[in-house]
Design an enzyme around this catalytic site. Sequence first.
Site, mmCIF file in Angstrom:
data_model
loop_
_atom_site.group_PDB
_atom_site.id
_atom_site.type_symbol
_atom_site.label_atom_id
_atom_site.label_comp_id
_atom_site.label_asym_id
_atom_site.label_seq_id
_atom_site.Cartn_x
_atom_site.Cartn_y
_atom_site.Cartn_z
ATOM 1 N N GLU A 1 -5.988 -3.605 -0.981
ATOM 2 C CA GLU A 1 -6.411 -4.724 -0.132
ATOM 3 C C GLU A 1 -7.559 -5.517 -0.745
ATOM 4 O O GLU A 1 -8.001 -6.512 -0.188
ATOM 5 C CB GLU A 1 -6.843 -4.192 1.253
ATOM 6 C CG GLU A 1 -5.694 -3.681 2.112
ATOM 7 C CD GLU A 1 -5.350 -2.214 1.870
ATOM 8 O OE1 GLU A 1 -5.680 -1.704 0.788
ATOM 9 O OE2 GLU A 1 -4.756 -1.588 2.774
ATOM 10 N N THR B 1 0.861 -1.180 0.000
ATOM 11 C CA THR B 1 0.000 0.000 0.000
ATOM 12 C C THR B 1 0.901 1.236 0.000
ATOM 13 O O THR B 1 2.070 1.149 0.380
ATOM 14 C CB THR B 1 -0.890 0.033 1.257
ATOM 15 O OG1 THR B 1 -0.022 0.046 2.387
ATOM 16 C CG2 THR B 1 -1.788 -1.169 1.345
ATOM 17 N N LYS C 1 -14.979 17.643 9.920
ATOM 18 C CA LYS C 1 -16.022 17.630 10.948
ATOM 19 C C LYS C 1 -16.182 19.043 11.452
ATOM 20 O O LYS C 1 -15.349 19.546 12.200
ATOM 21 C CB LYS C 1 -15.632 16.688 12.070
ATOM 22 C CG LYS C 1 -16.664 15.629 12.295
ATOM 23 C CD LYS C 1 -16.270 14.663 13.358
ATOM 24 C CE LYS C 1 -17.364 13.617 13.514
ATOM 25 N NZ LYS C 1 -17.040 12.613 14.462
ATOM 26 N N TRP D 1 -20.470 16.123 9.626
ATOM 27 C CA TRP D 1 -19.558 15.803 8.527
ATOM 28 C C TRP D 1 -19.884 16.601 7.270
ATOM 29 O O TRP D 1 -21.037 16.743 6.892
ATOM 30 C CB TRP D 1 -19.637 14.315 8.191
ATOM 31 C CG TRP D 1 -18.954 13.444 9.198
ATOM 32 C CD1 TRP D 1 -18.321 13.853 10.335
ATOM 33 C CD2 TRP D 1 -18.848 12.026 9.170
ATOM 34 N NE1 TRP D 1 -17.822 12.781 11.002
ATOM 35 C CE2 TRP D 1 -18.120 11.648 10.323
ATOM 36 C CE3 TRP D 1 -19.275 11.035 8.295
ATOM 37 C CZ2 TRP D 1 -17.820 10.309 10.608
ATOM 38 C CZ3 TRP D 1 -18.973 9.715 8.580
ATOM 39 C CH2 TRP D 1 -18.259 9.360 9.726
HETATM 40 P P1 AMP Z 1 -5.130 2.186 -3.220
HETATM 41 O O1 AMP Z 1 -4.997 1.061 -2.272
HETATM 42 O O2 AMP Z 1 -3.884 2.974 -3.384
HETATM 43 O O3 AMP Z 1 -5.683 1.713 -4.520
HETATM 44 O O4 AMP Z 1 -6.171 3.201 -2.598
HETATM 45 C C1 AMP Z 1 -7.468 2.786 -2.248
HETATM 46 C C2 AMP Z 1 -8.296 3.978 -1.869
HETATM 47 O O5 AMP Z 1 -8.496 4.829 -3.005
HETATM 48 C C3 AMP Z 1 -9.680 3.643 -1.412
HETATM 49 O O6 AMP Z 1 -9.722 3.205 -0.087
HETATM 50 C C4 AMP Z 1 -10.386 4.971 -1.615
HETATM 51 O O7 AMP Z 1 -10.109 5.874 -0.559
HETATM 52 C C5 AMP Z 1 -9.747 5.498 -2.869
HETATM 53 N N1 AMP Z 1 -10.599 5.219 -4.033
HETATM 54 C C6 AMP Z 1 -10.483 4.227 -4.923
HETATM 55 N N2 AMP Z 1 -11.439 4.316 -5.872
HETATM 56 C C7 AMP Z 1 -12.197 5.387 -5.555
HETATM 57 C C8 AMP Z 1 -13.357 6.001 -6.121
HETATM 58 N N3 AMP Z 1 -13.900 5.575 -7.247
HETATM 59 N N4 AMP Z 1 -13.867 7.077 -5.479
HETATM 60 C C9 AMP Z 1 -13.317 7.552 -4.345
HETATM 61 N N5 AMP Z 1 -12.224 7.032 -3.778
HETATM 62 C C10 AMP Z 1 -11.666 5.954 -4.364
#
Ligand code: AMP
Length: 546
Positions: free
Chosen positions: A334, A189, A442, A447
């Site tokens: 994940e 990550t 917040k 929110w």
């Molecule tokens: P990553 O593990 O780097 O792919 O990041 C995952 C995170 O990206 C998710 O937990 C979200 O916070 C964000 N994310 C992924 N797709 C979207 C989406 N379509 N809209 C908003 N946030 C997203």
Amino acid sequence: MFGLMQDRPLMIASIIRHAARHHGTAEIVSRGVDGSIHRQNYIALEARARRLVRVLQQLGVQPSGRVATLAWNGYRHVELYYAISGMGAVCHTVNPRLTPDDIAYIVNDAADVAIFADLTFVPLLAAVAPLLNGSVRAVVMLCSRAEMPDLPLPGGIALLCYEDLMAAADENFDWPEFDERTAAALCYTSGTTGKPKGVLYSHRSTVLHAMAVNGASVMGLRPDDRAMPIVPMFHVNAWGMAYSAIAAGASLVMPGRHLDGASVASLMNAERVTFSAGVPTVWLALLHHLRASGERLNTVKRLAIGGSACPPSLIEAFEREYGVIVEHAWGMTECSPLGVYNTYRSDIGDTPEAKLAWRAKQGQAIFGLDQRIIDDEGRVLPHDGVTAGNLQICGNWVCSAYYGQEPGSACDAEGWFTTGDVATIDQHGQMLITDRSKDVIKSGGEWISSIELENLALLHPDVAEAAVVAAEHPKWTERPLLVVVPKAGHEIDPEAVLAVLRGKVANWWLPDAVVVDTDLPHTATGKVSKLRLRQKYRGYLVERGV
Ligand code: AMP
């Protein structure tokens, strides 16, 4: 019990074996760093992957050993995906946009035995190599002998040439069958909170994810498709497309390192791309290029957009101006990564407004995955499309524990994984992300959705990018602050941006300040870094007494 069905392990290698037999003429088209185009069909891909297993064996790679890649989207990277996992080892894709320190940490943590790298990363390798702690024995450059760079490496690490090794190896290898729960791929990550954590995919989770993604209500690729993953293979396996597209017999068009609007548009047209996927930043750049140049997209039918919230204005613009359907998607490292996908269905109403309202949400859970929202005390919240809560997921391609941790330790007692996103879910199971929990604003205990404000700000014609962060406030604790970046050659009047927002959200949601900046900080995966933006603007309102 008599009469049960067969039980064959789900093996990643079965994907290329199937593709070579049934879709042998489908191809991977790769654009090299120098702009040259390379073509290879799936028969050659499968044969070269077998040859690469022999190379890996000669390098001393053992089953369950980790092998790192530092590479753009291209055919050699795909060969590595299949050969490494196919022999029972683990393909560890490393994000080259991380710092040398982070990369060294990740490679050491995974105890990678070799690094396969594209030529562009020679300076990066020179910075990383002295920080490695002894597990890596070879750096293999993904090039021919004539292209081999000069790269001094610490003692004990050999510098080798991929095509030399391939030429010297044979293809005498049969894809073995083994336990489908064997680890196949590792991705860290981005580590915005603390050190990066590894997510280890199994053959089973990868194949199930590929099959699910090939469903008609998800990416649904077919042999006639020419799919272009803009999302990098070092970011959650290019959203699984190096598996799913090949399993479907669709051709792959690999863009290499040039992802600006002009490069993407020209490759899409030259290679008759029908489907592509990536983060919103890439599509905003493509849209700007198309509008400025007058170029059209001749063959693209659908774009999957995810990784960050896709602004409705982008969805609307691609459909109205270019006839391209945008399919919003949500996922995370994940979750292999796809969990939720947005497919339009006519029964929700076919007015443009109804369609856009549906498409603007992240989508419905893909079959095979379940989702729910809970409050901070762990109570399950209703799926009414209004109540926002912490999003949880579970399913066969969701992480159960981070690399090296106790099984199940990433989940709660019932097996739910908490995503760190805040979302609403409606009666159709349509999910809408309102925030990342740590980005939530917040104000006076209530929110405010930063994503909703950002989407509205993008409706202003001069705004190229927008981000809302929480700034400290003496009375309300936090108040929203909007940072906007103007389009090249344009100026922005903060009042005019506020005017776009007014009336569309409750008055108390309106940002206390609109700041015009030249650029927004981005993370290694191309998302706006709210962390760095917050650090920059946290005290803005207090300092100015706004
Ligand atoms: P990553 O593990 O780097 O792919 O990041 C995952 C995170 O990206 C998710 O937990 C979200 O916070 C964000 N994310 C992924 N797709 C979207 C989406 N379509 N809209 C908003 N946030 C997203």
